[in-house]
Design a protein around this motif. Sequence first.
Motif, PDB file in Angstrom:
ATOM      1  N   LEU A   7     -57.653  44.148-114.226  1.00 55.13           N
ATOM      2  CA  LEU A   7     -58.927  43.165-114.153  1.00 55.13           C
ATOM      3  C   LEU A   7     -58.586  41.854-113.413  1.00 55.13           C
ATOM      4  CD1 LEU A   7     -61.605  42.566-115.626  1.00 55.13           C
ATOM      5  CD2 LEU A   7     -60.514  41.351-117.338  1.00 55.13           C
ATOM      6  N   PHE A   8     -57.617  41.433-113.386  1.00 55.35           N
ATOM      7  CA  PHE A   8     -57.266  40.307-112.370  1.00 55.35           C
ATOM      8  C   PHE A   8     -57.350  40.721-111.129  1.00 55.35           C
ATOM      9  CE2 PHE A   8     -54.996  37.880-115.976  1.00 55.35           C
ATOM     10  CZ  PHE A   8     -55.734  37.074-116.068  1.00 55.35           C
ATOM     11  N   LEU A   9     -56.813  41.998-110.613  1.00 52.23           N
ATOM     12  CA  LEU A   9     -56.878  42.029-109.303  1.00 52.23           C
ATOM     13  C   LEU A   9     -58.564  42.353-108.875  1.00 52.23           C
ATOM     14  CD1 LEU A   9     -53.919  44.985-109.021  1.00 52.23           C
ATOM     15  CD2 LEU A   9     -54.118  42.410-108.469  1.00 52.23           C
ATOM     16  N   GLY A  10     -59.263  43.028-110.031  1.00 54.99           N
ATOM     17  CA  GLY A  10     -60.576  43.080-109.331  1.00 54.99           C
ATOM     18  C   GLY A  10     -61.265  41.706-109.357  1.00 54.99           C
ATOM     19  N   PHE A  11     -60.777  41.004-110.001  1.00 52.01           N
ATOM     20  CA  PHE A  11     -61.289  39.531-109.827  1.00 52.01           C
ATOM     21  C   PHE A  11     -61.066  38.799-108.445  1.00 52.01           C
ATOM     22  CE2 PHE A  11     -60.361  35.042-109.827  1.00 52.01           C
ATOM     23  CZ  PHE A  11     -61.534  34.302-110.187  1.00 52.01           C
ATOM     24  N   ALA A  12     -60.041  39.212-108.139  1.00 58.15           N
ATOM     25  CA  ALA A  12     -59.455  38.580-106.929  1.00 58.15           C
ATOM     26  C   ALA A  12     -60.352  39.303-105.726  1.00 58.15           C
ATOM     27  CB  ALA A  12     -57.900  38.994-106.742  1.00 58.15           C
ATOM     28  N   PHE A  13     -60.376  40.498-105.752  1.00 55.84           N
ATOM     29  CA  PHE A  13     -61.218  41.202-104.929  1.00 55.84           C
ATOM     30  C   PHE A  13     -62.633  40.601-104.609  1.00 55.84           C
ATOM     31  CE2 PHE A  13     -63.934  44.433-103.067  1.00 55.84           C
ATOM     32  CZ  PHE A  13     -63.454  44.715-101.655  1.00 55.84           C
ATOM     33  N   VAL A  14     -63.073  40.410-106.013  1.00 55.45           N
ATOM     34  CA  VAL A  14     -64.867  40.007-105.838  1.00 55.45           C
ATOM     35  C   VAL A  14     -64.825  38.683-105.420  1.00 55.45           C
ATOM     36  CG1 VAL A  14     -66.555  39.516-107.275  1.00 55.45           C
ATOM     37  CG2 VAL A  14     -65.554  41.587-107.562  1.00 55.45           C
ATOM     38  N   PHE A  15     -63.655  37.633-105.682  1.00 54.27           N
ATOM     39  CA  PHE A  15     -63.629  36.320-105.394  1.00 54.27           C
ATOM     40  C   PHE A  15     -63.526  36.319-103.871  1.00 54.27           C
ATOM     41  CE2 PHE A  15     -61.004  32.398-104.838  1.00 54.27           C
ATOM     42  CZ  PHE A  15     -62.235  31.457-105.239  1.00 54.27           C
ATOM     43  N   GLY A  16     -62.713  37.200-103.438  1.00 58.66           N
ATOM     44  CA  GLY A  16     -62.184  37.139-101.925  1.00 58.66           C
ATOM     45  C   GLY A  16     -63.620  37.691-100.943  1.00 58.66           C
ATOM     46  N   ALA A  17     -63.983  38.626-101.538  1.00 60.87           N
ATOM     47  CA  ALA A  17     -65.130  38.979-101.163  1.00 60.87           C
ATOM     48  C   ALA A  17     -66.404  38.059-101.075  1.00 60.87           C
ATOM     49  CB  ALA A  17     -65.820  40.294-101.663  1.00 60.87           C
ATOM     50  N   VAL A  18     -66.788  37.239-101.841  1.00 56.11           N
ATOM     51  CA  VAL A  18     -67.366  36.060-101.958  1.00 56.11           C
ATOM     52  C   VAL A  18     -67.030  34.955-100.819  1.00 56.11           C
ATOM     53  CG1 VAL A  18     -68.408  34.069-103.240  1.00 56.11           C
ATOM     54  CG2 VAL A  18     -68.297  36.403-104.395  1.00 56.11           C
ATOM     55  N   ALA A  84     -64.718  42.723 -96.863  1.00 59.32           N
ATOM     56  CA  ALA A  84     -64.041  43.374 -97.852  1.00 59.32           C
ATOM     57  C   ALA A  84     -62.433  43.131 -97.000  1.00 59.32           C
ATOM     58  CB  ALA A  84     -64.086  44.819 -97.037  1.00 59.32           C
ATOM     59  N   LEU A  85     -62.172  42.766 -95.948  1.00 62.61           N
ATOM     60  CA  LEU A  85     -60.676  42.334 -95.417  1.00 62.61           C
ATOM     61  C   LEU A  85     -60.118  41.158 -96.507  1.00 62.61           C
ATOM     62  CD1 LEU A  85     -58.217  42.585 -93.557  1.00 62.61           C
ATOM     63  CD2 LEU A  85     -59.563  41.070 -92.018  1.00 62.61           C
ATOM     64  N   THR A  86     -61.143  40.167 -96.634  1.00 64.60           N
ATOM     65  CA  THR A  86     -60.819  38.865 -97.342  1.00 64.60           C
ATOM     66  C   THR A  86     -60.391  39.268 -98.678  1.00 64.60           C
ATOM     67  OG1 THR A  86     -62.149  37.585 -95.705  1.00 64.60           O
ATOM     68  CG2 THR A  86     -61.432  36.478 -97.752  1.00 64.60           C
ATOM     69  N   GLY A  87     -61.213  40.109 -99.388  1.00 65.39           N
ATOM     70  CA  GLY A  87     -61.031  40.590-100.767  1.00 65.39           C
ATOM     71  C   GLY A  87     -59.757  41.468-100.746  1.00 65.39           C
ATOM     72  N   LEU A  88     -59.555  42.306 -99.954  1.00 68.25           N
ATOM     73  CA  LEU A  88     -58.114  43.067 -99.850  1.00 68.25           C
ATOM     74  C   LEU A  88     -57.134  41.975 -99.754  1.00 68.25           C
ATOM     75  CD1 LEU A  88     -56.641  45.613 -99.970  1.00 68.25           C
ATOM     76  CD2 LEU A  88     -56.855  45.684 -97.636  1.00 68.25           C
ATOM     77  N   LEU A  89     -56.940  41.197 -99.042  1.00 69.17           N
ATOM     78  CA  LEU A  89     -55.825  40.242 -98.756  1.00 69.17           C
ATOM     79  C   LEU A  89     -55.700  39.518 -99.951  1.00 69.17           C
ATOM     80  CD1 LEU A  89     -56.177  39.305 -95.098  1.00 69.17           C
ATOM     81  CD2 LEU A  89     -54.630  40.814 -96.239  1.00 69.17           C
ATOM     82  N   PHE A  90     -56.997  38.940-100.730  1.00 68.19           N
ATOM     83  CA  PHE A  90     -56.755  38.093-101.855  1.00 68.19           C
ATOM     84  C   PHE A  90     -56.181  39.021-102.937  1.00 68.19           C
ATOM     85  CE2 PHE A  90     -59.653  34.164-101.823  1.00 68.19           C
ATOM     86  CZ  PHE A  90     -59.514  34.010-100.647  1.00 68.19           C
ATOM     87  N   VAL A  91     -56.275  40.372-102.957  1.00 66.07           N
ATOM     88  CA  VAL A  91     -55.725  41.035-103.931  1.00 66.07           C
ATOM     89  C   VAL A  91     -54.195  41.308-103.653  1.00 66.07           C
ATOM     90  CG1 VAL A  91     -55.424  43.842-104.819  1.00 66.07           C
ATOM     91  CG2 VAL A  91     -57.647  42.638-104.605  1.00 66.07           C
ATOM     92  N   LEU A  92     -53.770  41.390-102.412  1.00 65.10           N
ATOM     93  CA  LEU A  92     -52.172  41.397-102.242  1.00 65.10           C
ATOM     94  C   LEU A  92     -51.581  40.060-102.513  1.00 65.10           C
ATOM     95  CD1 LEU A  92     -52.409  43.366 -98.872  1.00 65.10           C
ATOM     96  CD2 LEU A  92     -52.043  44.138-101.037  1.00 65.10           C
ATOM     97  N   VAL A  93     -52.342  39.124-102.047  1.00 64.82           N
ATOM     98  CA  VAL A  93     -51.823  37.586-102.497  1.00 64.82           C
ATOM     99  C   VAL A  93     -51.401  37.479-104.033  1.00 64.82           C
ATOM    100  CG1 VAL A  93     -52.039  35.327-102.807  1.00 64.82           C
ATOM    101  CG2 VAL A  93     -52.589  36.440-100.809  1.00 64.82           C
ATOM    102  N   LEU A  94     -52.370  37.831-104.821  1.00 64.76           N
ATOM    103  CA  LEU A  94     -52.265  37.936-106.435  1.00 64.76           C
ATOM    104  C   LEU A  94     -51.196  39.035-106.975  1.00 64.76           C
ATOM    105  CD1 LEU A  94     -53.288  36.755-109.134  1.00 64.76           C
ATOM    106  CD2 LEU A  94     -54.876  38.341-109.316  1.00 64.76           C
ATOM    107  N   ARG A  95     -51.442  40.184-106.367  1.00 61.92           N
ATOM    108  CA  ARG A  95     -50.159  41.041-106.810  1.00 61.92           C
ATOM    109  C   ARG A  95     -49.036  40.601-106.521  1.00 61.92           C
ATOM    110  NH1 ARG A  95     -49.040  45.790-102.341  1.00 61.92           N
ATOM    111  NH2 ARG A  95     -47.964  43.895-101.778  1.00 61.92           N
TER     112      ARG A  95
END
Length: 259
Positions: A7-18, A84-95
């Motif tokens: 759920l947190f990773l999903g939030f990171a992707f959505v937030f990063g995409a925004v 999409a790139l920003t969302g993916l990179l935000f996920v990697l940061v949170l991970r």
Amino acid sequence: MPPIYYLFLGFAFVFGAVVGSFLNVCIYRIPAGESVVSPRSRCPRCGSLIRWYQNIPILSWLFLRGRCANCRTRISPRYVLVEALTGLLFVLVLRDFGIHWATPVFWVFIALLVTITFIDLDHQIIPDVISLPGIVIGFGASFLLPWVSWSDSLLGILLGGGSLFLVAVGYEFLTKKEGMGGGDIKLLAMLGAFLGWKAVLPIIFVSSLLGTLVGVPLMLAKGSDGKLAIPFGPFLAAAAVIWLFWGEFLADWYLQRFL
């Protein structure tokens, strides 16, 4: 992994995409000297306002099939790529960094790198309005990160900016041509501010390697008589991302194999 983790990773992707959607505005407007806050986004051809439901990251582009809702002008898929790139990179940061001060710090870092990369690709410039505040933010962030002290950050700024400055001066002295712009020098100083002095030389090495792997084939394809200007900023940014996520692993691998 517990469901809350995903759920947190999903939030990171959505937030990063925004955030990526906003970065698209910055990429378009900053080189033009326009405000990134107002006016509201419009179609560059017909001038119609882009309504909120037409500006949902990734989804709106897919729903509209990559065209303006009013005049049907084609919208570049790069807008989706940035989101999409920003969302993916935000996920990697949170991970990698979890619930820690480092996560918002490196989210800001990633946003700066994405913006710089695409502006440099489009215009072959790295605006001071991004890199100079980035140096200040990176140095200030060193007081929040336990593994990058303020002295590491300060040395990173001096080594990053100083090393490329010497390379640029030496190249110009030998060839009588400008081979590296001041924007690249300030960008590497910013990378040193966020990542510390130990990251500077690996970033220079990896970015040079990436630049060679991409630039040489492009130059061969263009022909020996053609002039090809390849911005170096995107390679510096890519090398910084590699160091951020895999730097420790690559350093250990190198030491075990070659030392």
